[in-house]
Enzyme design. Sequence first.
Site, short mmCIF file in Angstrom:
data_model
loop_
_atom_site.label_atom_id
_atom_site.label_comp_id
_atom_site.label_asym_id
_atom_site.label_seq_id
_atom_site.Cartn_x
_atom_site.Cartn_y
_atom_site.Cartn_z
N TYR A 186 0.71 -1.35 -0.05
CA TYR A 186 -0.07 0.01 0.06
C TYR A 186 1.10 1.39 -0.06
O TYR A 186 2.13 1.86 0.58
CB TYR A 186 -0.83 -0.09 1.40
CG TYR A 186 -1.55 1.33 1.53
CD1 TYR A 186 -3.52 1.14 0.95
CD2 TYR A 186 -1.08 2.59 2.04
CE1 TYR A 186 -3.51 2.23 1.23
CE2 TYR A 186 -1.92 2.90 2.13
CZ TYR A 186 -2.91 3.15 1.82
OH TYR A 186 -4.09 4.32 1.77
N GLU A 190 -4.27 7.02 -3.44
CA GLU A 190 -3.75 6.25 -3.27
C GLU A 190 -3.69 4.75 -4.28
O GLU A 190 -3.86 4.63 -4.74
CB GLU A 190 -5.25 5.50 -2.41
CG GLU A 190 -4.89 4.43 -1.75
CD GLU A 190 -6.12 3.96 -0.65
OE1 GLU A 190 -6.44 5.07 0.43
OE2 GLU A 190 -7.05 4.07 -0.61
#
Length: 381
Positions: free
Chosen positions: A100, A188
């Site tokens: 991530y 993101e």
Amino acid sequence: MKLHEYQAKQIFAQNGIKIPKGKLAKSVEEVEAIVREFGKAVLKSQVLVGGRGKAGGIKLVNSVDEAVEKAKELFGKEIKGHLVEKIYVEEQLDIDREMYVGFTLDRANKGIAAIVSSIGGMNIEEIAAKHPDKIARKTINPKWGLWDYQIRELLYESNMPKEYFKEVFGIIKKLYNVMIKYEAELTEINPLVVTKDGEVIAADARLNIDDNALYRHKDLAELKDYTEIDQLERIAEQKGLNYVKLDGNIGVIANGAGMSMATMDLIYLEGGKPANFLDIGGGASAELVKEAMSIILQDKNVKVIFINIFGGITRCDQVAEGLIKALSEMKVGIPIVLRLAGTNEEEGRKMIEEFLKQTKEEIVLVETMEEGAKKAVELAR
Ligand code: GDP
Ligand code: MN
């Protein structure tokens, strides 16, 4: 403004971040043709909401027949209240590991939060709760930008395996660049995937642009997906009105955001529920008042309209003129509660009283906003 995954990925790719091969489809036939070309594929519902995977909006397909079957299921399906009208078809990745990388505005710390995790796929709150040792966070001062030492710290503190340092380092840098360049509120990559061949690639993409900066990004503003926004909100925006649809039955027109909110508070206090928030702004013209009326009347839940105006720059006679124009040109058929106070209120009231002699429409003139809210709630019952 939220961009769709396929749009965000386009921007990522333009800024040097690797993305899987993919094509957008708007029909089952288009899905079929793309899967015929790609072979094994992933069908990804393009809805502006997170957690599509868990909600059944992401399907791995291993044949053309399977793709057709799943595409039929997905089109028209509702994912967390969003209708699927577009499917992004991607080549399937052989996933070895999910990670991530994300940036978001951090108002409390007056900076940009950088978040990196050596695991990914699930949402970041869940990672933080279950695997605090696998996640790292820093506040970046946008004045200085993201320093290389901060990236290294993020990599070490998230316990990122060393073999991925170099690749992920580059991706963090490029994603920060996207955050700044497009004036994003959030961006993101979750998951950032390592494939079985060792390729590091953005399997998902989120990019939310600050609405107040959109005028500097005309090319992005054109991407705004109006099918995903309430039709009326779209029309209102184009007319320069601030309209938000709510789920009650009292239509509210007021001037200024503060006034609109105070009006809604009073309606709740009297036990009613506003059907919308419509701020006609300061200095509203008669024409704008007419537009506001026509927008509210398109909401079939509205049983009564409460117009609450405190005239400063806005002139009450202009508001009255707009209202009379609206009522002369369209059939309203529901009661209107009207409070006019401030600049030219006498003229405004007189115009309305004159108009009432020649119309079948019902307008209740009130003195105060408390009285108006009470009356509107009563009439809505
Ligand atoms: P989200 O649920 O809205 O965040 O959608 P994502 O694009 O992140 O997809 C959800 C999950 O689907 C990912 O975390 C992956 O585990 C899985 N997934 C997505 N693309 C692929 C792919 O190409 N191959 C495989 N095996 N899994 C995928
Ligand atoms: Mn995701």
